[in-house]
Design an enzyme around this catalytic site. Structure first.
Site, mmCIF file in Angstrom:
data_model
loop_
_atom_site.group_PDB
_atom_site.id
_atom_site.type_symbol
_atom_site.label_atom_id
_atom_site.label_comp_id
_atom_site.label_asym_id
_atom_site.label_seq_id
_atom_site.Cartn_x
_atom_site.Cartn_y
_atom_site.Cartn_z
ATOM 1 N N ASP A 1 47.530 21.779 31.860
ATOM 2 C CA ASP A 1 48.590 21.580 31.052
ATOM 3 C C ASP A 1 49.113 22.809 30.631
ATOM 4 O OD1 ASP A 1 48.380 18.307 30.628
ATOM 5 O OD2 ASP A 1 46.798 18.726 29.899
ATOM 6 N N HIS B 1 38.333 22.357 29.442
ATOM 7 C CA HIS B 1 38.338 21.173 29.846
ATOM 8 C C HIS B 1 36.983 20.711 30.049
ATOM 9 C CE1 HIS B 1 38.955 18.724 33.434
ATOM 10 N NE2 HIS B 1 39.978 18.503 33.507
#
Length: 379
Positions: free
Chosen positions: A316, A265
């Site tokens: 996700d 991320h």
């Protein structure tokens, strides 16, 4: 590239916000001062939307009024439903369809012709209509393209349960409804991610709220932003269809130069706190259904990637198996992301309007200078 150039604006502060705070080293996410763990487990999506738009959690009466106002505005105008139908029959890509639908909603919004695009009361009314109607439009799009009739929304169901009802023509049980509501809460806002920043840039020109949300949907449609959860589920299905275990499958994929989706991320250096919460939910759903296959695959892949590559999963990674176990089609995972994140997009747009300055960065020119213009016959 110059040392002082921040590609992708990484680490560059461009605004002050009271909406959400991320500590990437500690794995912490906060909405208006409240930890995401508390909101995910205690607050409904409607409460979180109210919090983002109104600076504080609603009391019982305020929440009841807000829920009623939203529920009464779920129905689509016939003209918008006609657009949805045409998009579904044309087999449009779901995110592209959603982008067109948001734009179409503007034509039938009672406040669309309001002269002052920054008027807070008008924008809150627009915000409620957009947020209430997106689930109806998405569910209708999905049903029409699979050959079914759209299901009318029900005002007696909350935001999450109503979407699942419109999608499947069946009232979800409490476990499914609560899980989906939690997922919506977890995706509602996340600082200045690409789609939120896109909405802010659009709003900074004093464009209207529908335009800002349309821009955000278009940005989320990009594969580097909103598509990871769908790609995670496609990966898990590939693992299931293969003749090797998840760890060996990942080893082979990496050896082939493939990227394993759902890891890493731009903000978090540790495990995304939302992934922790959804991982627990994915496990609970799997155990309740008596089939932990998808969860087991996910855990095995997480352990391998974390140990071998030092990367932690993001939101996700576990939203994929959570949605799949709820019977949600893979290619509407990202539209569902948008259906939730619209609350955060709107909150940031309202904040932008409140203290607006046109967002206009500059680029350092590195091309040639002082060229002599040649005559046409000399080129």
């Amino acid at each position: 590239m110059s040392d002082d150039l921040k590609r992708g604006l990484e680490g560059v502060l461009v605004a002050e916000s009271e909406l959400s705070y991320i500590d990437g080293d500690a794995g912490k996410l906060v909405y208006r001062g409240y930890p995401i763990e508390a909101l995910a487990r205690e607050a409904s999506y409607e409460e979180v939307v109210y919090l983002l738009w109104h600076d504080e959690l609603p009391d019982a009466a305020e929440l009841a009024d807000f829920e009623s106002w939203m529920a009464e505005r779920r129905t689509l105008d016939e003209e918008v439903l006609s657009v949805v139908r045409k998009l579904a029959e044309a087999d449009e890509v779901p995110m592209a369809a959603l982008r067109t639908i948001v734009s179409a909603l503007s034509a039938y919004d009672e406040d669309a012709d309001h002269q002052d695009v920054t008027d807070l009361d008008a924008n809150l009314r627009k915000a409620c209509r957009i947020t209430a109607k997106l689930p109806t439009a998405l569910a209708a799009f999905q049903r029409i393209r699979q050959g079914d009739d759209p299901v009318e929304p029900r005002a007696d169901l909350d935001h999450a349960a109503n979407f699942l009802y419109m999608l499947n023509d069946e009232v979800p049980d409490d476990v499914l409804a609560e899980t989906f509501d939690m997922a919506l809460v977890l995706h509602a806002d996340h600082g200045l991610n690409a789609s939120t920043f896109s909405a802010m840039v659009t709003a900074s020109t004093l464009s209207d709220l529908h335009s800002a949300v349309t821009a955000a949907v278009g940005t989320l449609a990009g594969s580097l932003h909103g598509g990871a959860n769908a790609n995670v589920m496609r990966m898990l299905k590939e693992v299931d269809d293969s003749d090797v275990g998840p760890t060996e499958w990942v080893e082979n994929a990496l050896a082939e130069g493939r990227r394993v989706p759902g890891f890493g991320h731009r903000v978090y250096n540790v495990k995304d706190p939302r992934a922790k919460i959804l991982g627990e939910k994915s496990k609970s759903l799997a155990e309740a259904a008596g089939d932990t296959k998808w969860y087991d695959y996910s855990v095995a892949i997480e352990e391998y990637i974390t140990e071998e590559k030092g990367l932690a999963p993001n939101v996700d990674f576990y939203s994929a198996s959570t949605y799949y176990q709820m019977g949600i089609p893979i290619d509407i995972y990202t539209p569902i992301f948008a259906m939730s994140r619209v609350a955060g997009w709107i909150a940031h747009v309202l904040e932008q309007y409140d203290d607006n300055r046109l967002i206009r960065p500059r680029a350092r020119y590195v091309g040639p200078t002082d060229l002599t213009f040649p005559d046409l016959d000399e080129r």
